[in-house]
Scaffold this active site. Structure first.
Site, PDB file in Angstrom:
ATOM      1  N   LEU A  10       0.868  -1.196   0.070  1.00  0.00           N
ATOM      2  CA  LEU A  10       0.001   0.094  -0.068  1.00  0.00           C
ATOM      3  C   LEU A  10       0.856   1.230  -0.201  1.00  0.00           C
ATOM      4  CD1 LEU A  10      -3.112  -0.351   2.277  1.00  0.00           C
ATOM      5  CD2 LEU A  10      -2.981   0.034  -0.107  1.00  0.00           C
ATOM      6  N   ASP A  11       0.577   2.350  -0.843  1.00  0.00           N
ATOM      7  CA  ASP A  11       1.398   3.431  -0.949  1.00  0.00           C
ATOM      8  C   ASP A  11       1.497   4.170   0.292  1.00  0.00           C
ATOM      9  OD1 ASP A  11       1.943   2.923  -3.691  1.00  0.00           O
ATOM     10  OD2 ASP A  11       0.490   4.191  -4.335  1.00  0.00           O
TER      11      ASP A  11
END
Length: 293
Positions: free
Chosen positions: A37-38
């Protein structure tokens, strides 16, 4: 403690930051995540722990559900708000009809080019490492599938979208490409992952909640046990003698425990629910243990 801990990732943390934190909380080095996940993103981040790390290979293409906020008016180098502007900022007044028409191009199966600032590898190096050195990076398009893309709200130059997509789909690329299609530029302002494969937000714990459980010696309460993972794989129930043989690499049949499953993989599980192995079909009704727990 073999299984999965579902974390509600906080904004500003990398996925690796979360892995390191959980390693300290759980007092084990055997922790890994099932899909990056960024940093700007929040939401479902499943972590495999202990021997369940052996199952990570079966989650590489897990479908995802996201809710994201797209800002129209300019594009950025990373396709999200963390990047530098790459186009002139313009005033935008979109209608829901215009946006719905553009969204139609991002439903179904299509080729998507990942952002240059991503974890994809180019000649052995992460593309974001090359981008940070101002090296030109253009990744090859990959086939993705967006099963659902819904406009939830539109206010000014902000659109809230919900997407159900295949693993490997970049919401940042959808935001960027949507702006290109509308001729005004766009980037991803916010992103929340609601589901990753079989794991959903209502199962997720914050890091603070996980620390509290660990302090009370209740960390197992947060773990989805290995025997309950991969529910799409049919279960073959085995006795302890057969379980020992499977652990030694012996092939095993699906029957007489159940009729032959219509699946490439099955789970060999004890009557008490412990996962023994993942079996891969080698002959009709015969499975070889490819991953042994």
């Amino acid at each position: 403690m073999d299984g999965v801990i579902v974390i509600d990732k906080p904004e500003g943390w990398t996925s690796h930051d979360v892995v390191n934190k959980v390693r300290r909380i759980a007092k084990t080095k055997k922790v890994g995540h099932l899909g990056t996940l960024d940093p700007i993103a929040t939401g479902v981040l499943p972590l495999v722990i202990e021997r369940a790390t052996r199952l990570a290979q079966f989650y590489t293409r897990s479908e995802k559900i996201y809710e994201g906020l797209v800002r129209f008016g300019w594009s950025t180098s990373s396709y999200d708000r963390a990047g530098e502007p790459t186009s002139e900022k313009v005033e935008v007044q979109l209608t829901a009809e215009q946006l719905e028409h553009a969204l139609e191009n991002f439903r179904g199966e299509f080729l998507q080019r990942p952002p240059a600032v991503s974890a994809k590898k180019v000649e052995g190096k992460r593309s974001y490492e090359l981008a940070r050195k101002n090296m030109a990076v253009e990744l090859e398009p990959v086939k993705v599938h967006v099963y659902e893309l819904t406009l939830l709200a539109l206010e000014g130059n902000l659109a809230r979208l919900r997407a159900h997509c295949s693993g490997g789909t970049y919401m940042r690329s959808i935001a960027h490409d949507l702006g290109q299609a509308l001729g005004c530029g766009a980037h991803l302002q916010e992103l929340r992952r609601l589901a990753s494969g079989e794991f959903e937000l209502d199962q997720a714990r914050t890091l603070e909640q996980l620390e509290s459980l660990a302090a009370e010696d209740r960390l197992p309460d947060a773990i989805v046990p290995a025997g309950k993972l991969l529910p799409a794989f049919p279960s073959v129930f085995v006795d302890e003698i057969t379980a020992a043989q499977i652990r030694n690499g012996r092939d095993f049949p699906a029957s007489p425990f159940r009729s032959q499953p219509a699946s490439k993989y099955v789970k060999a599980v004890t009557r008490t629910g412990d996962l023994v192995a993942i079996g891969e079909v080698v002959l009709p009704n015969l499975y070889h243990p490819t991953v042994v727990m």
